[in-house]
Design a protein around this motif. Structure first.
Motif, PDB file in Angstrom:
ATOM      1  N   ASN A 118      12.742 -21.111-126.578  1.00  0.00           N
ATOM      2  CA  ASN A 118      12.042 -22.268-127.525  1.00  0.00           C
ATOM      3  C   ASN A 118      11.123 -23.206-126.483  1.00  0.00           C
ATOM      4  O   ASN A 118      11.539 -23.435-125.388  1.00  0.00           O
ATOM      5  CB  ASN A 118      13.135 -23.184-127.793  1.00  0.00           C
ATOM      6  CG  ASN A 118      12.625 -24.620-128.655  1.00  0.00           C
ATOM      7  OD1 ASN A 118      12.456 -25.492-127.938  1.00  0.00           O
ATOM      8  ND2 ASN A 118      12.827 -24.715-129.981  1.00  0.00           N
ATOM      9  N   LYS A 166       9.987 -26.151-126.318  1.00  0.00           N
ATOM     10  CA  LYS A 166      10.524 -27.502-126.122  1.00  0.00           C
ATOM     11  C   LYS A 166      11.623 -27.553-125.189  1.00  0.00           C
ATOM     12  O   LYS A 166      11.487 -28.112-124.180  1.00  0.00           O
ATOM     13  CB  LYS A 166      10.889 -28.285-127.272  1.00  0.00           C
ATOM     14  CG  LYS A 166       9.677 -28.490-128.263  1.00  0.00           C
ATOM     15  CD  LYS A 166      10.241 -29.648-129.453  1.00  0.00           C
ATOM     16  CE  LYS A 166       9.139 -30.161-130.350  1.00  0.00           C
ATOM     17  NZ  LYS A 166       9.746 -30.830-131.422  1.00  0.00           N
ATOM     18  N   LEU A 167      12.424 -26.411-125.224  1.00  0.00           N
ATOM     19  CA  LEU A 167      13.376 -26.307-124.113  1.00  0.00           C
ATOM     20  C   LEU A 167      12.805 -25.991-122.892  1.00  0.00           C
ATOM     21  O   LEU A 167      13.066 -26.235-121.842  1.00  0.00           O
ATOM     22  CB  LEU A 167      14.341 -25.526-124.387  1.00  0.00           C
ATOM     23  CG  LEU A 167      15.271 -25.846-125.761  1.00  0.00           C
ATOM     24  CD1 LEU A 167      16.418 -24.699-125.991  1.00  0.00           C
ATOM     25  CD2 LEU A 167      16.074 -27.077-125.376  1.00  0.00           C
ATOM     26  N   ALA A 210      15.385 -34.233-123.837  1.00  0.00           N
ATOM     27  CA  ALA A 210      15.279 -33.396-125.099  1.00  0.00           C
ATOM     28  C   ALA A 210      14.761 -34.445-126.062  1.00  0.00           C
ATOM     29  O   ALA A 210      14.035 -34.205-127.181  1.00  0.00           O
ATOM     30  CB  ALA A 210      16.734 -32.865-125.276  1.00  0.00           C
ATOM     31  N   TYR A 229      13.318 -32.770-129.211  1.00  0.00           N
ATOM     32  CA  TYR A 229      14.233 -31.578-129.404  1.00  0.00           C
ATOM     33  C   TYR A 229      15.539 -32.136-129.808  1.00  0.00           C
ATOM     34  O   TYR A 229      16.272 -32.990-129.251  1.00  0.00           O
ATOM     35  CB  TYR A 229      14.347 -30.816-128.168  1.00  0.00           C
ATOM     36  CG  TYR A 229      15.109 -29.489-128.477  1.00  0.00           C
ATOM     37  CD1 TYR A 229      14.650 -28.299-129.011  1.00  0.00           C
ATOM     38  CD2 TYR A 229      16.552 -29.474-128.108  1.00  0.00           C
ATOM     39  CE1 TYR A 229      15.599 -27.170-129.362  1.00  0.00           C
ATOM     40  CE2 TYR A 229      17.325 -28.525-128.369  1.00  0.00           C
ATOM     41  CZ  TYR A 229      16.883 -27.170-128.948  1.00  0.00           C
ATOM     42  OH  TYR A 229      17.752 -26.030-129.451  1.00  0.00           O
ATOM     43  N   LYS A 230      15.469 -32.075-131.452  1.00  0.00           N
ATOM     44  CA  LYS A 230      16.683 -32.452-131.914  1.00  0.00           C
ATOM     45  C   LYS A 230      17.947 -31.489-131.916  1.00  0.00           C
ATOM     46  O   LYS A 230      17.832 -30.384-132.399  1.00  0.00           O
ATOM     47  CB  LYS A 230      16.520 -32.799-133.475  1.00  0.00           C
ATOM     48  CG  LYS A 230      15.601 -33.844-133.710  1.00  0.00           C
ATOM     49  CD  LYS A 230      15.356 -34.223-135.352  1.00  0.00           C
ATOM     50  CE  LYS A 230      14.232 -35.238-135.468  1.00  0.00           C
ATOM     51  NZ  LYS A 230      14.195 -35.574-136.662  1.00  0.00           N
ATOM     52  N   PHE A 231      19.212 -31.902-131.352  1.00  0.00           N
ATOM     53  CA  PHE A 231      19.886 -30.615-130.887  1.00  0.00           C
ATOM     54  C   PHE A 231      21.449 -31.363-131.274  1.00  0.00           C
ATOM     55  O   PHE A 231      21.646 -32.255-131.798  1.00  0.00           O
ATOM     56  CB  PHE A 231      20.164 -30.598-129.114  1.00  0.00           C
ATOM     57  CG  PHE A 231      20.376 -31.786-128.522  1.00  0.00           C
ATOM     58  CD1 PHE A 231      21.794 -32.066-128.264  1.00  0.00           C
ATOM     59  CD2 PHE A 231      19.356 -32.703-128.161  1.00  0.00           C
ATOM     60  CE1 PHE A 231      21.980 -33.337-127.681  1.00  0.00           C
ATOM     61  CE2 PHE A 231      19.835 -33.748-127.467  1.00  0.00           C
ATOM     62  CZ  PHE A 231      21.047 -34.030-126.945  1.00  0.00           C
ATOM     63  N   VAL A 243      23.431 -29.323-126.308  1.00  0.00           N
ATOM     64  CA  VAL A 243      22.241 -28.750-124.991  1.00  0.00           C
ATOM     65  C   VAL A 243      22.977 -28.667-123.852  1.00  0.00           C
ATOM     66  O   VAL A 243      24.281 -29.264-123.484  1.00  0.00           O
ATOM     67  CB  VAL A 243      21.494 -29.802-125.033  1.00  0.00           C
ATOM     68  CG1 VAL A 243      21.961 -31.108-124.290  1.00  0.00           C
ATOM     69  CG2 VAL A 243      19.978 -29.398-124.054  1.00  0.00           C
ATOM     70  N   GLU A 249      19.110 -20.937-128.559  1.00  0.00           N
ATOM     71  CA  GLU A 249      17.912 -21.061-128.201  1.00  0.00           C
ATOM     72  C   GLU A 249      17.856 -21.343-126.246  1.00  0.00           C
ATOM     73  O   GLU A 249      19.264 -21.667-125.987  1.00  0.00           O
ATOM     74  CB  GLU A 249      16.944 -22.020-128.687  1.00  0.00           C
ATOM     75  CG  GLU A 249      16.913 -21.774-130.141  1.00  0.00           C
ATOM     76  CD  GLU A 249      16.061 -22.965-130.817  1.00  0.00           C
ATOM     77  OE1 GLU A 249      15.622 -22.706-131.681  1.00  0.00           O
ATOM     78  OE2 GLU A 249      16.020 -24.125-130.269  1.00  0.00           O
ATOM     79  N   GLY A 272      20.303 -24.536-125.676  1.00  0.00           N
ATOM     80  CA  GLY A 272      20.244 -25.565-126.925  1.00  0.00           C
ATOM     81  C   GLY A 272      20.770 -24.961-128.357  1.00  0.00           C
ATOM     82  O   GLY A 272      20.688 -23.620-128.681  1.00  0.00           O
ATOM     83  N   PRO A 311      19.860 -26.071-132.240  1.00  0.00           N
ATOM     84  CA  PRO A 311      19.174 -27.140-132.718  1.00  0.00           C
ATOM     85  C   PRO A 311      19.792 -27.572-133.713  1.00  0.00           C
ATOM     86  O   PRO A 311      20.385 -26.882-134.634  1.00  0.00           O
ATOM     87  CB  PRO A 311      17.819 -26.184-132.907  1.00  0.00           C
ATOM     88  CG  PRO A 311      18.499 -25.032-133.206  1.00  0.00           C
ATOM     89  CD  PRO A 311      19.511 -24.774-132.221  1.00  0.00           C
TER      90      PRO A 311
END
Length: 293
Positions: free
Chosen positions: A97, A99-100, A131, A136-138, A141, A177, A200, A202
Motif C-alpha cells: 500500500n 500510504k503505508l 497514518a 490512511y484510515k485503519f 496498524v 496490507e 495495516g 484498512p
C-alpha cells in the motif's frame, strides 16, 4: 443516541395529553409499548469513530552479526515476509500500500535525522499518528523496525521471526496490507541499515453506515420538537377555552381539529424515524462486528 431519547420524552408528554382528550376519537398516539420499543431501538452502542492503536511496544531488533557489504531491498523483504506467512499457516499474502510505504519511509527518515531507534519519536509520534496525517484510515496498524547490517532480506525477516512480538505482526491474519522501507545511513557514527515494516488493516474492508440516514433522523427529531411545541400551544388554548365554558363551540372544535392534525403528523413522522433508526442501527451493528474481526 441521547438526542433520540429526548424525542421519546416528547412523545410521552403527548400521550398524557391524549389521555386528557379521550373524548376526541381522532386522537391516536403511540402506545407506551411502542415507546418502549423505540427506546430499545435507539440503544445500540455508538459507532467506533477511532480505532485503537495496536502497535506493541516491541524491543527493537538489532543484527547479531555485522555484514557491512550487505544489501536490503523492499521487494526482497516483501517476498520473504509473504513466504513466512505462507509457510506458517498458509496466510494470505500482504499487498503493498503506497500510504503505508510512505509511513515506513517517513519513520526511517525521522529516526536517522534524530538518531533514535524506537516505535515512538522523542516527541511521542508513532506510526499510527503518521497514518492519520497521510490519510490512511485503519482498523488496525502495526510496526516492525530493525537496525544493523543484516546478511540480506532473508536474514532480516528471519531476525524479525526470531522475535516473538515481531513474528506475531508478520503472522497476524488480520493484516491485509503492508508498507516497507529500507535505507542505509549514518547512525551514531556508523553506516547501517534501517528497515521498517508497517502493517495495516484498512477501514475500507468494513462498510460504514450511511451517515446521511443519521442526518435525516436528526432533522426529523428537530421537526418533532417543533411540532410538540405547536401541539402544546393548541392544548393550552383548548384548556383555556374549557375554563371559559367554551363560548364559541365552532372555534373550540377547530382548535381540537388542529391539535389532532399535529398529533397525527407527529405519529407519522415518529414511525418514519423509528424505521430509519432500525435501519441505521442495523448497519452500525454490522460495521462494529466487522471492526472486531
Amino acid at each position: 443516541m441521547k438526542k433520540f431519547l429526548i424525542s421519546v420524552a416528547i412523545f410521552i408528554s403527548l400521550v398524557v395529553f391524549g389521555f386528557y382528550f379521550l373524548k376526541l376519537p381522532e386522537v391516536s398516539l403511540p402506545t407506551l409499548t411502542e415507546m418502549s420499543d423505540y427506546i430499545g431501538a435507539t440503544s445500540t452502542r455508538k459507532i467506533i469513530q477511532k480505532a485503537e492503536e495496536k502497535i506493541a511496544e516491541l524491543p527493537p531488533v538489532l543484527s547479531k552479526k555485522d555484514y557491512p557489504e550487505s544489501l536490503l531491498s523492499v521487494g526482497g523483504i516483501l517476498e520473504w515476509t509473504n513466504k513466512q506467512r505462507k509457510d506458517n499457516g498458509s496466510l494470505p499474502a500482504l499487498s503493498q500500500n503506497s500510504k503505508l510505504t510512505r509511513i515506513a519511509a517517513l519513520r526511517i527518515k525521522d529516526m536517522f535525522e534524530k538518531e533514535y531507534f524506537e516505535h515512538k519519536s522523542p516527541s511521542g509520534v508513532g506510526a499510527s499518528d503518521i497514518a492519520y496525517d497521510v490519510g490512511y484510515k485503519f482498523i488496525l496498524v502495526g510496526e516492525n523496525i530493525a537496525l544493523g547490517n543484516f546478511s540480506g532480506d532473508d536474514g532480516l525477516v528471519q531476525a524479525w521471526m526470531d522475535s516473538p512480538g515481531h513474528r506475531a505482526n508478520i503472522l497476524n491474519k488480520r493484516y491485509a496490507e503492508i508498507g516497507i522501507a529500507a535505507e542505509k545511513g549514518l547512525y551514531k557514527g556508523k553506516k547501517v541499515w534501517l528497515a521498517v515494516q508497517i502493517f495495516g488493516r484498512p477501514l475500507s474492508l468494513c462498510d460504514e453506515p450511511d451517515y446521511s440516514i443519521k442526518k435525516v433522523i436528526d432533522e426529523g427529531e428537530g421537526k418533532i420538537a417543533l411540532l410538540d411545541i405547536k401541539a402544546k400551544a393548541y392544548y393550552f388554548e383548548i384548556e383555556s377555552m374549557e375554563k371559559e365554558k367554551i363560548k364559541d363551540i365552532g372555534e373550540y372544535n377547530k382548535k381540537i381539529g388542529e391539535y389532532n392534525g399535529v398529533v397525527r403528523e407527529i405519529k407519522l413522522l415518529s414511525g418514519e424515524i423509528k424505521n430509519l433508526v432500525d435501519k441505521y442501527n442495523s448497519k452500525v451493528k454490522i460495521f462494529n462486528t466487522c471492526l472486531e474481526k
